[in-house]
Design a protein around this motif. Structure first.
Motif, short mmCIF file in Angstrom:
data_model
loop_
_atom_site.label_atom_id
_atom_site.label_comp_id
_atom_site.label_asym_id
_atom_site.label_seq_id
_atom_site.Cartn_x
_atom_site.Cartn_y
_atom_site.Cartn_z
N ALA A 16 -0.10 -0.38 -4.71
CA ALA A 16 -1.24 0.54 -4.86
C ALA A 16 -0.73 1.96 -4.74
N PRO A 51 0.85 -1.19 0.00
CA PRO A 51 0.00 0.00 0.00
C PRO A 51 0.89 1.25 0.00
N SER A 79 -7.11 0.26 0.19
CA SER A 79 -6.01 0.00 -0.76
C SER A 79 -5.59 -1.46 -0.68
N GLY A 90 -5.04 2.79 -5.68
CA GLY A 90 -5.42 2.46 -4.31
C GLY A 90 -6.79 3.03 -3.97
#
Ligand code: CTP
Ligand code: MG
Length: 230
Positions: free
Chosen positions: A52, A8, A87, A80
């Motif tokens: 993401a 993420p 995300s 995301g």
């Protein structure tokens, strides 16, 4: 065991208080995200990396990170969501069906080492769900709204939780599905897994594995990187 790393990195880094988005902030002249990707890229058992990024930043990330530096593995960029949990949920949707383990590592923790990643993966083969963590060093107290101390919490059993957090794919998928159905929001992925009643095992992390959150973390991060090179 086929392992996929998901990252993420779609946050804007509000607490940094700057205009450039956090994953692209420079630490010793290289973007934060470069360090995470380099560590993940060095792990043989990781088949693929999915990142993401903030929606609309795919091209920017491609140019500023993926094309500027050399990575051996296939790195996929996806948009995301509006929260970290969202995300991760979107990242999980992209994980191929034949994957056994999913390793989740924040784009904002550039000081992760290949050794710690290897340990996280090895322990997850045994325990199914693991998080890196370090013993809390400070004394922790709880206080009420007017800052009057309520109590001192015994430090012996307290751990500061980091990433990577690594799970069997079926476990983390179910955890995210359940959380999303029930509107539960956790501050990490393990919290979602704990709700299923699945035991999460701690793997000893490192005090160096800091999250870059506020401006002074950049100074600390640069110092730690320089120290490592020596
Ligand atoms: N993250 C994400 N999607 C979001 C929010 C956060 O993928 N909608 C990622 C961040 O990019 C970061 C990790 O989750 O790699 C941990 O989040 P945090 O350190 O809180 O980063 P930010 O959310 O960007 O920072 P802030 O909370 O200060 O805005
Ligand atoms: Mg955040």
């Amino acid at each position: 065991m086929k392992t996929i790393a998901i990252v993420p990195a779609a946050g804007t880094g509000e607490r940094m208080g700057i205009t450039r988005k956090k994953p692209y902030l420079l630490l010793n002249k290289r973007p934060l995200l470069y360090y995470t990707l380099t560590a993940l890229d060095s792990i043989t058992s990781i088949a693929q990396i999915i990142v993401a990024v903030a929606p609309g930043d795919e091209r920017f990330c491609q140019q500023q990170v993926l094309e500027k530096f050399h990575f051996k593995k296939s790195i996929q960029l996806i948009p995301g969501g509006s929260s970290r949990q969202e995300s991760v949920r979107r990242l999980l949707e992209r994980v191929p069906d034949d994957t056994q383990l999913v390793l989740i590592h924040d784009g904002a923790r550039p000081l992760i080492t290949p050794e710690l990643l290897e340990q996280a993966i090895a322990e997850t083969r045994v325990w199914k769900a693991t998080v890196l963590a370090v013993p809390v060093k400070d004394t922790i107290k709880s206080a009420n709204d007017t800052l009057q101390i309520e109590k001192t919490i015994s430090r012996e059993r307290l751990w500061a939780i980091q990433t990577p957090q690594t799970f069997e794919r079926s476990v983390i998928r179910e955890a995210h599905q359940r959380a999303s159905q029930e509107g539960f929001i956790g501050t990490d992925d393990a919290a979602l897994v704990e709700r299923l009643g699945v035991q999460v095992k701690i793997v000893m992390g490192s005090y160096d594995n800091i999250k870059i959150t506020t401006p002074e973390d950049l100074v600390i991060g640069e110092a730690l990187l320089k120290n490592r090179k020596r």
